[in-house]
Motif scaffolding. Structure first.
Motif, PDB file in Angstrom:
ATOM      1  N   VAL A 192       0.829  -1.206   0.000  1.00  0.00           N
ATOM      2  CA  VAL A 192       0.000   0.000   0.000  1.00  0.00           C
ATOM      3  C   VAL A 192       0.864   1.258   0.000  1.00  0.00           C
ATOM      4  O   VAL A 192       0.382   2.344   0.274  1.00  0.00           O
ATOM      5  N   LYS A 193       2.159   1.088  -0.278  1.00  0.00           N
ATOM      6  CA  LYS A 193       3.128   2.183  -0.365  1.00  0.00           C
ATOM      7  C   LYS A 193       3.294   2.924   0.968  1.00  0.00           C
ATOM      8  O   LYS A 193       3.591   4.100   1.002  1.00  0.00           O
ATOM      9  N   VAL A 194       3.063   2.211   2.057  1.00  0.00           N
ATOM     10  CA  VAL A 194       3.313   2.718   3.401  1.00  0.00           C
ATOM     11  C   VAL A 194       4.294   1.744   4.032  1.00  0.00           C
ATOM     12  O   VAL A 194       3.915   0.814   4.724  1.00  0.00           O
ATOM     13  N   CYS A 195       5.567   1.934   3.728  1.00  0.00           N
ATOM     14  CA  CYS A 195       6.591   0.978   4.123  1.00  0.00           C
ATOM     15  C   CYS A 195       7.251   1.410   5.420  1.00  0.00           C
ATOM     16  O   CYS A 195       8.023   2.371   5.448  1.00  0.00           O
ATOM     17  N   PHE A 196       6.917   0.711   6.479  1.00  0.00           N
ATOM     18  CA  PHE A 196       7.537   0.934   7.776  1.00  0.00           C
ATOM     19  C   PHE A 196       7.614  -0.405   8.474  1.00  0.00           C
ATOM     20  O   PHE A 196       6.582  -1.035   8.710  1.00  0.00           O
ATOM     21  N   VAL A 197       8.804  -0.845   8.789  1.00  0.00           N
ATOM     22  CA  VAL A 197       8.977  -2.128   9.459  1.00  0.00           C
ATOM     23  C   VAL A 197       9.062  -1.884  10.958  1.00  0.00           C
ATOM     24  O   VAL A 197       9.903  -1.126  11.433  1.00  0.00           O
ATOM     25  N   ASP A 198       8.160  -2.529  11.688  1.00  0.00           N
ATOM     26  CA  ASP A 198       8.201  -2.485  13.146  1.00  0.00           C
ATOM     27  C   ASP A 198       9.319  -3.430  13.567  1.00  0.00           C
ATOM     28  O   ASP A 198       9.227  -4.639  13.336  1.00  0.00           O
ATOM     29  N   PRO A 199      10.389  -2.908  14.164  1.00  0.00           N
ATOM     30  CA  PRO A 199      11.531  -3.769  14.490  1.00  0.00           C
ATOM     31  C   PRO A 199      11.212  -4.858  15.515  1.00  0.00           C
ATOM     32  O   PRO A 199      11.787  -5.937  15.457  1.00  0.00           O
ATOM     33  N   LYS A 200      10.285  -4.585  16.417  1.00  0.00           N
ATOM     34  CA  LYS A 200       9.927  -5.606  17.414  1.00  0.00           C
ATOM     35  C   LYS A 200       9.096  -6.724  16.799  1.00  0.00           C
ATOM     36  O   LYS A 200       9.298  -7.889  17.091  1.00  0.00           O
TER      37      LYS A 200
ATOM     38  N   ALA B  54       8.905  -7.276  13.515  1.00  0.00           N
ATOM     39  CA  ALA B  54       9.600  -7.707  12.296  1.00  0.00           C
ATOM     40  C   ALA B  54       8.658  -7.880  11.114  1.00  0.00           C
ATOM     41  O   ALA B  54       8.790  -8.809  10.327  1.00  0.00           O
ATOM     42  N   ILE B  55       7.674  -6.961  11.025  1.00  0.00           N
ATOM     43  CA  ILE B  55       6.771  -6.956   9.875  1.00  0.00           C
ATOM     44  C   ILE B  55       6.559  -5.518   9.411  1.00  0.00           C
ATOM     45  O   ILE B  55       6.724  -4.570  10.176  1.00  0.00           O
ATOM     46  N   CYS B  56       6.188  -5.382   8.144  1.00  0.00           N
ATOM     47  CA  CYS B  56       5.834  -4.081   7.602  1.00  0.00           C
ATOM     48  C   CYS B  56       4.428  -3.757   8.093  1.00  0.00           C
ATOM     49  O   CYS B  56       3.513  -4.560   7.927  1.00  0.00           O
ATOM     50  N   VAL B  57       4.260  -2.592   8.702  1.00  0.00           N
ATOM     51  CA  VAL B  57       2.933  -2.230   9.218  1.00  0.00           C
ATOM     52  C   VAL B  57       2.053  -1.592   8.147  1.00  0.00           C
ATOM     53  O   VAL B  57       0.932  -1.176   8.444  1.00  0.00           O
ATOM     54  N   GLY B  58       2.532  -1.551   6.919  1.00  0.00           N
ATOM     55  CA  GLY B  58       1.691  -1.135   5.806  1.00  0.00           C
ATOM     56  C   GLY B  58       0.969  -2.322   5.194  1.00  0.00           C
ATOM     57  O   GLY B  58      -0.229  -2.296   4.961  1.00  0.00           O
ATOM     58  N   CYS B  59       1.718  -3.405   4.976  1.00  0.00           N
ATOM     59  CA  CYS B  59       1.137  -4.581   4.308  1.00  0.00           C
ATOM     60  C   CYS B  59       1.154  -5.839   5.176  1.00  0.00           C
ATOM     61  O   CYS B  59       0.546  -6.833   4.817  1.00  0.00           O
TER      62      CYS B  59
END
Length: 68
Positions: free
Chosen positions: A11-19, A21-26
């Protein structure tokens, strides 16, 4: 001969939650992000089927977090 585009949940909202370990956009994992174009259509479909549950689990885990 044109090639069918690869299905993606991006969804072009690329942010990886380090804790988490997933992209919170997709809600794909780092491994899934890196291998996405190498997965078969069936593998991508199976992952995409799992994403709504991952999103729900992520949101529920954040609801109890003090920084949420």
């Amino acid at each position: 001969m044109s090639q069918k585009p690869i299905t993606t949940p991006c969804v072009k909202v690329c942010f990886v939650d380090p804790k988490a370990a997933i992209c919170v956009g997709c809600f794909r994992t780092m491994e899934e992000l890196g291998r996405w174009t190498r997965y078969s259509e069936a593998e991508r479909s199976a992952i995409m089927d799992a994403l709504p549950d991952r999103e729900q689990a992520y949101l529920e885990s954040r609801a109890g977090s003090p920084s949420a």
